[in-house]
Motif scaffolding. Structure first.
Motif, PDB file in Angstrom:
ATOM      1  N   LEU A 110      45.656  55.249  34.361  1.00 48.02           N
ATOM      2  CA  LEU A 110      45.629  53.786  34.511  1.00 48.02           C
ATOM      3  C   LEU A 110      47.019  53.166  34.370  1.00 48.02           C
ATOM      4  CD1 LEU A 110      42.388  53.020  32.481  1.00 48.02           C
ATOM      5  CD2 LEU A 110      42.756  52.454  34.892  1.00 48.02           C
ATOM      6  N   PHE A 146      37.023  48.317  38.791  1.00 50.33           N
ATOM      7  CA  PHE A 146      37.894  49.471  39.055  1.00 50.33           C
ATOM      8  C   PHE A 146      37.583  50.684  38.187  1.00 50.33           C
ATOM      9  CE2 PHE A 146      40.094  46.293  36.476  1.00 50.33           C
ATOM     10  CZ  PHE A 146      40.387  47.007  35.329  1.00 50.33           C
ATOM     11  N   LEU A 147      36.866  50.471  37.088  1.00 52.45           N
ATOM     12  CA  LEU A 147      36.496  51.633  36.258  1.00 52.45           C
ATOM     13  C   LEU A 147      35.109  52.168  36.629  1.00 52.45           C
ATOM     14  CD1 LEU A 147      37.606  50.598  32.625  1.00 52.45           C
ATOM     15  CD2 LEU A 147      38.874  51.961  34.297  1.00 52.45           C
ATOM     16  N   SER A 192      37.149  39.470  40.307  1.00 49.97           N
ATOM     17  CA  SER A 192      37.288  40.731  39.588  1.00 49.97           C
ATOM     18  C   SER A 192      36.856  41.925  40.419  1.00 49.97           C
ATOM     19  CB  SER A 192      36.454  40.692  38.313  1.00 49.97           C
ATOM     20  OG  SER A 192      37.045  39.807  37.414  1.00 49.97           O
ATOM     21  N   VAL A 193      37.373  43.083  40.024  1.00 48.71           N
ATOM     22  CA  VAL A 193      37.077  44.338  40.694  1.00 48.71           C
ATOM     23  C   VAL A 193      36.562  45.309  39.636  1.00 48.71           C
ATOM     24  CG1 VAL A 193      38.060  46.221  42.043  1.00 48.71           C
ATOM     25  CG2 VAL A 193      39.017  43.912  42.239  1.00 48.71           C
ATOM     26  N   ILE A 240      44.077  44.501  37.656  1.00 46.12           N
ATOM     27  CA  ILE A 240      43.625  44.782  39.020  1.00 46.12           C
ATOM     28  C   ILE A 240      42.687  43.653  39.437  1.00 46.12           C
ATOM     29  CG2 ILE A 240      42.323  46.396  40.467  1.00 46.12           C
ATOM     30  CD1 ILE A 240      43.225  48.440  38.025  1.00 46.12           C
ATOM     31  N   THR A 241      43.067  42.963  40.497  1.00 45.12           N
ATOM     32  CA  THR A 241      42.275  41.806  40.923  1.00 45.12           C
ATOM     33  C   THR A 241      42.063  41.876  42.432  1.00 45.12           C
ATOM     34  OG1 THR A 241      44.213  40.446  41.399  1.00 45.12           O
ATOM     35  CG2 THR A 241      43.372  40.379  39.148  1.00 45.12           C
ATOM     36  N   ALA A 242      41.186  41.032  42.898  1.00 45.97           N
ATOM     37  CA  ALA A 242      40.979  40.932  44.347  1.00 45.97           C
ATOM     38  C   ALA A 242      40.969  39.451  44.718  1.00 45.97           C
ATOM     39  CB  ALA A 242      39.660  41.583  44.734  1.00 45.97           C
ATOM     40  N   LYS A 254      36.990  54.558  29.082  1.00 48.91           N
ATOM     41  CA  LYS A 254      38.223  55.237  29.524  1.00 48.91           C
ATOM     42  C   LYS A 254      39.317  55.104  28.458  1.00 48.91           C
ATOM     43  CE  LYS A 254      36.828  56.201  33.842  1.00 48.91           C
ATOM     44  NZ  LYS A 254      35.395  56.299  33.409  1.00 48.91           N
ATOM     45  N   PHE A 269      32.424  50.745  35.867  1.00 47.29           N
ATOM     46  CA  PHE A 269      31.841  50.634  34.535  1.00 47.29           C
ATOM     47  C   PHE A 269      30.364  50.292  34.643  1.00 47.29           C
ATOM     48  CE2 PHE A 269      30.873  49.098  30.382  1.00 47.29           C
ATOM     49  CZ  PHE A 269      31.828  49.617  29.518  1.00 47.29           C
ATOM     50  N   ARG A 300      32.829  57.168  27.041  1.00 47.70           N
ATOM     51  CA  ARG A 300      33.175  57.627  28.387  1.00 47.70           C
ATOM     52  C   ARG A 300      33.503  56.427  29.277  1.00 47.70           C
ATOM     53  NH1 ARG A 300      30.408  57.014  32.751  1.00 47.70           N
ATOM     54  NH2 ARG A 300      30.927  58.248  34.607  1.00 47.70           N
ATOM     55  N   ALA A 301      32.645  55.421  29.197  1.00 47.87           N
ATOM     56  CA  ALA A 301      32.800  54.278  30.106  1.00 47.87           C
ATOM     57  C   ALA A 301      34.106  53.530  29.854  1.00 47.87           C
ATOM     58  CB  ALA A 301      31.615  53.330  29.941  1.00 47.87           C
TER      59      ALA A 301
END
Ligand SMILES: [Zn+2]
Ligand SMILES: [Zn+2]
Lengths: 263, 329, 329, 263
Positions: free
Chosen positions: B263, A61-62, A58-59, B320-322, B254, A64, B251-252
């Protein structure tokens, strides 16, 4: 000798008995959680499992951050669980029949579904479609991964879309509910299976008992969302004990892939 | 440092800050403690506080939008339906024992075309709002929606959905009759449609209950509407273990139209009249009507476009992954 | 005339007869009334009585079959399933809040092939029978059946249905959750299947509740089973306004396997062991298994046969009318 | 002047008022039964109705005799109702849009469905398919015609099969429930319509209230099977008053046949 205390009946069990009994309480029959790899070990034919997308992770990206940044939580979960994400995906034989398989692991951030869980389910479904294999998913999840915000909600849509394509190719998809399976996973790929099997006593619902109690301002019944109540309510096809699961899955796989005399 | 001023910040965020402040106050009392070292700590702290202030400002902004999205005076699904369609006829029931009034379904005429419509209905007035569960649907509501989806599919009608719900109804009865499966099958059904689906987020886009009806080829979001995996309050109480952190959670997460456009989850923001849709509902409805007309016209002219595949590809590419990509076995 | 003897006949049928008898007795008392005229009346009456006796004999025969069809000792769906299939796995529920135990659904292996199975379940023992509504299904039961029909369709499994129900459950709750529509949609669903459907009437074939699961490409009926638009008791109480006329109704309705074969509604009678299936359940099950094996094998070899169209044409041609045929407008 | 007594509220209505108000009670709004031709008259555009299979009539093929032979009952029903069977079939325009139409008539043996009703519905459905017309059926029926035994049960299957073919051709089918509609008609073509409309107060159920009371050994609620309860139970789409029916049908027909801008 180490002692285990059953989460349900509170009685002592020796670790040996507990492990030997597939982590099912010898006193009350409570089916405790298994890690993804423990599950694969007791389900797949020995040595038949090959993993897909093992390194995917996982990334944040937010960016968070609640009481702790998501990036730290990911790191901790990887350390704690020994796997890179809340689902282990791959291919395995069960009783000699090949199938694609996903196994969720509650130890990894409560089995929550973010981008990686969604993508690994897509990869596994695509693997099924490509090789004409049935698909099995073992669920265990607290729901969507809030730290990925709306993107985690979208994984519900993503996984359902993949399952739809798979089903339209005439492939079988069985879902095995293990304790606990709630929220976004319940309300997406878990419930669009051809056959839904549940372990005894597993919690399987959309909104958890606490959330419902807060909303309706009264206590829910003790068996709220549990396997036995779900069976009575027609929400699952059958309750199968952990010791019998491999046999039942083997039979189902045979029945659904057996086309010799069918028109 | 003005310790008083930062007291206005949110307590969860303050905990850490205040700890630092007290540390510095302590340090000040140590004789001989001064100079560069002390100034550095002060500088760092100031930065930290400034950062927290920014977070707080953003949180207040997001929260304002959460409040707007829930404003009872905003136009709701019935207002849009009445203002947009000629001759709307609404259909009732799941044909199985229940008519969930938190979801409106029917057919209307827009610009001469028949359009299938599904929308959440929060109800107006407290009696109706209670009867409609404040727009939180029962499983039967999604089954009712599935009926009109089937009609849209068979008769080739565009499907327009208006999203405005705090989320699926979390009640014992809902769980007992398969809330999870109803949501999943509604999503499944929307992916099965060959006709264009257009979603308009007009207020609250709450979690699975919203998503169940929001699988759109084109998704428009009103400027001050929200769309989120969980309510800010729910998120705060789980992740911050403190429901008063809802603003920070808002806020967190989004969850605003601007966040979601960035997004790539929505296709268009529809800007609202000055101060919000509630200030000028009539104008808001006209604006939405105009966008709907345009997109329906555009889709109607795309004769060979595969809306079903478009929808599948759109949603299946979200994430979104890595790490490893798909290696074939 | 022996007035006593005809007292054994059914009262509804007797009314008319007795009237004539009394008329003749009266006539006898008229002085000088005798000769040819009187003998003719007697002759007519004798004929009439003989005819009534025939009706009565037939009624007793039909009624005996009605009784046999309901005999608790006959093998029931679970017995057939256990005796016919290897590795039967049963599936539960409508996925919407209910598991109707009056209908069993699942998959079994017969002769190496996977077969989808649906059957009414009357339950054995009084406790189970009450729980299963004596084989009378709720709307949810037909929705459960629809799930396995869908699986049969998608995976190409033959569908076998075992019919044994007094009829759909006539309860308030059943009506409130759409009993009528559930039956209609079950029929609709069976007409939508591309796979072969084979129906075996094993006991009571009661009205819409039976028909809902009985749309077969091939319909076999056990010798002593019945299949009827209404129960003889129900028919008697409506048409004779006297539920004790059930025997006469059972004859009039033409509900036995022999009647139905003549009418072309079923394709085959499966004869029962001497005295009825209840005398030798094991043998009965073996016989049914053998017929099922044959027909499934036959259908499996018909590679290009259009089972769906076959079913539609078969049922759409049922009916006997007079007068105009279709004139085109 | 003749007086009519309302079947529901028991109040007197002058025949003139009753007829003038489309046989709806001016006091309580009870929608009394209409004959098939009365219904067609108030529904179809004037002069637009043409009948199909008008002369088709029933045959006593089972030589069915209860207290009276079926053949006599048929003869009496024809005399009493002035029509040859319990359904009048044909084609008509409503608000300028052509549709196939069937109207059941409760006066003819309680609107019971035997071979002729089944066949006429088939003929009308086929007419729809051939000419690409939507189909409207006004229901009023006590159920299957017992005097045709199993053959009447089979009409349920027959009519559903016809409707299925029609729907698969992409044609619209609306069903209008009028008082009373029960039994085999409820459980076949009536409930597989795209849209189910009901007149206010119409009884619409499978098993009638008396049958249910006998089974469950207690009284059913006063609104058992009535339009308003059915609406609440999600079994019908809308309740439409007789005076508004033509308008609503006209709008629905327009919406379902209007494809100018649709993809
Ligand atoms: Zn225990
Ligand atoms: Zn009245």
């Amino acid at each position: 000798m180490e002692k285990i205390i059953c989460k349900k009946c509170g009685k002592n069990i020796s670790e040996e008995d507990f492990i030997g009994n597939l982590k099912v309480c010898v006193h009350c029959g409570f089916h405790d959680m298994l890690s993804a790899h423990e599950r694969i070990k007791i389900t797949a034919d020995p040595g038949s499992f090959t993993e897909l997308a093992k390194d995917m992770h996982s990334v944040d990206f937010l960016k968070f951050q609640d009481l702790k940044p998501y990036s730290e939580r990911i790191e901790e979960a990887i350390q704690k669980s020994g796997i890179n994400e809340a689902v282990v995906a791959g291919e395995a034989a069960i009783k000699g029949i090949m199938a694609s398989i996903c196994v969720m692991d509650f130890n990894f951030m409560g089995g929550s579904m973010g981008s990686v869980v969604g993508e690994k389910i897509k990869i596994t479904a695509d693997n099924s479609i490509e090789k004409n294999l049935p698909l099995l998913i073992f669920c265990a999840s607290g729901g969507a991964r809030m730290q990925e915000g709306i993107i985690s909600l979208m994984q519900m849509a993503k996984t359902v879309s993949c399952i739809k394509r798979l089903k339209q190719e005439g492939l079988a998809y069985f879902c095995i509910i293990t304790h606990p399976t709630t929220g976004g996973v319940s309300a997406s790929f878990a419930t669009v299976a051809d056959i839904i099997i549940t372990e005894p006593g597993a919690l399987f619902c959309f909104a958890g008992p606490r959330v419902v109690e807060q909303t309706i301002k009264k206590e829910v019944p003790a068996d709220f969302g549990l396997a036995e109540r779900n069976l009575k309510n027609g929400l699952v096809d059958m309750i199968v004990k952990r010791h019998d699961m491999r046999d039942v899955l083997g039979k189902l796989l045979f029945m659904f892939t057996n086309k010799n005399l069918n028109p | 440092m003005e310790v008083e001023k930062i007291k206005n910040l949110h307590k969860s965020f303050l905990k850490d800050t205040l700890k630092s402040v007290f540390k510095i106050e302590k340090l000040k009392r140590i004789t001989g403690f001064s100079g560069v070292h002390f100034n550095d700590a002060e500088k760092k702290l100031a930065e930290k506080i400034e950062n927290y202030r920014k977070v707080e400002r953003e949180a207040i902004k997001s929260w304002r939008i959460v409040e707007l999205s829930r404003d009872e005076k905003r136009p709701h699904t019935p207002d849009y339906i009445n203002g947009i369609f000629d001759d709307f006829i609404s259909f009732s029931g799941d044909r199985q024992g229940y008519d969930d009034k938190s979801i409106i379904t029917g057919l209307g005429i827009l610009d001469g075309s028949t359009v299938a419509v599904i929308g959440h209905n929060k109800g107006s007035g407290i009696k109706e709002r209670i009867e409609y569960n404040f727009g939180s649907s029962m499983p039967q509501g999604y089954r009712k929606a599935a009926r009109i989806m089937d009609i849209a599919q068979r008769f080739g009608f565009c499907l327009v959905t208006f999203i405005d719900t705090p989320g699926a109804y979390p009640a014992l009865e809902a769980e007992d009759s398969g809330q999870a499966g109803a949501i999943a099958r509604s999503i499944y059904e929307m992916f099965s449609l060959d006709v264009p689906t257009i979603t308009v987020l007009i207020g609250e886009g709450g979690s699975g209950g919203a998503l169940a009806l929001a699988i759109g080829n084109f998704i428009m979001m009103l400027e001050n509407s929200t769309y989120s995996v969980i309510s800010p309050e729910g998120c705060a109480s789980i992740l911050w273990r403190d429901s008063s952190a809802a603003k920070l959670a808002s806020r967190a997460l989004k969850l605003t139209s601007r966040d979601l456009l960035k997004l790539g989850v929505i296709d268009k923001i529809i800007y609202e009249p000055m101060g919000g849709a509630q200030n000028n509902p009539g104008r808001m409805i006209k604006i939405v009507k105009s966008y709907l007309k345009n997109i329906i016209k555009k889709y109607s002219n795309l004769k060979d476009f595969d809306f079903k595949t478009h929808r599948a590809q759109k949603y299946e590419s979200i994430g979104i992954t890595a790490g490893s990509v798909q290696q074939k076995l």
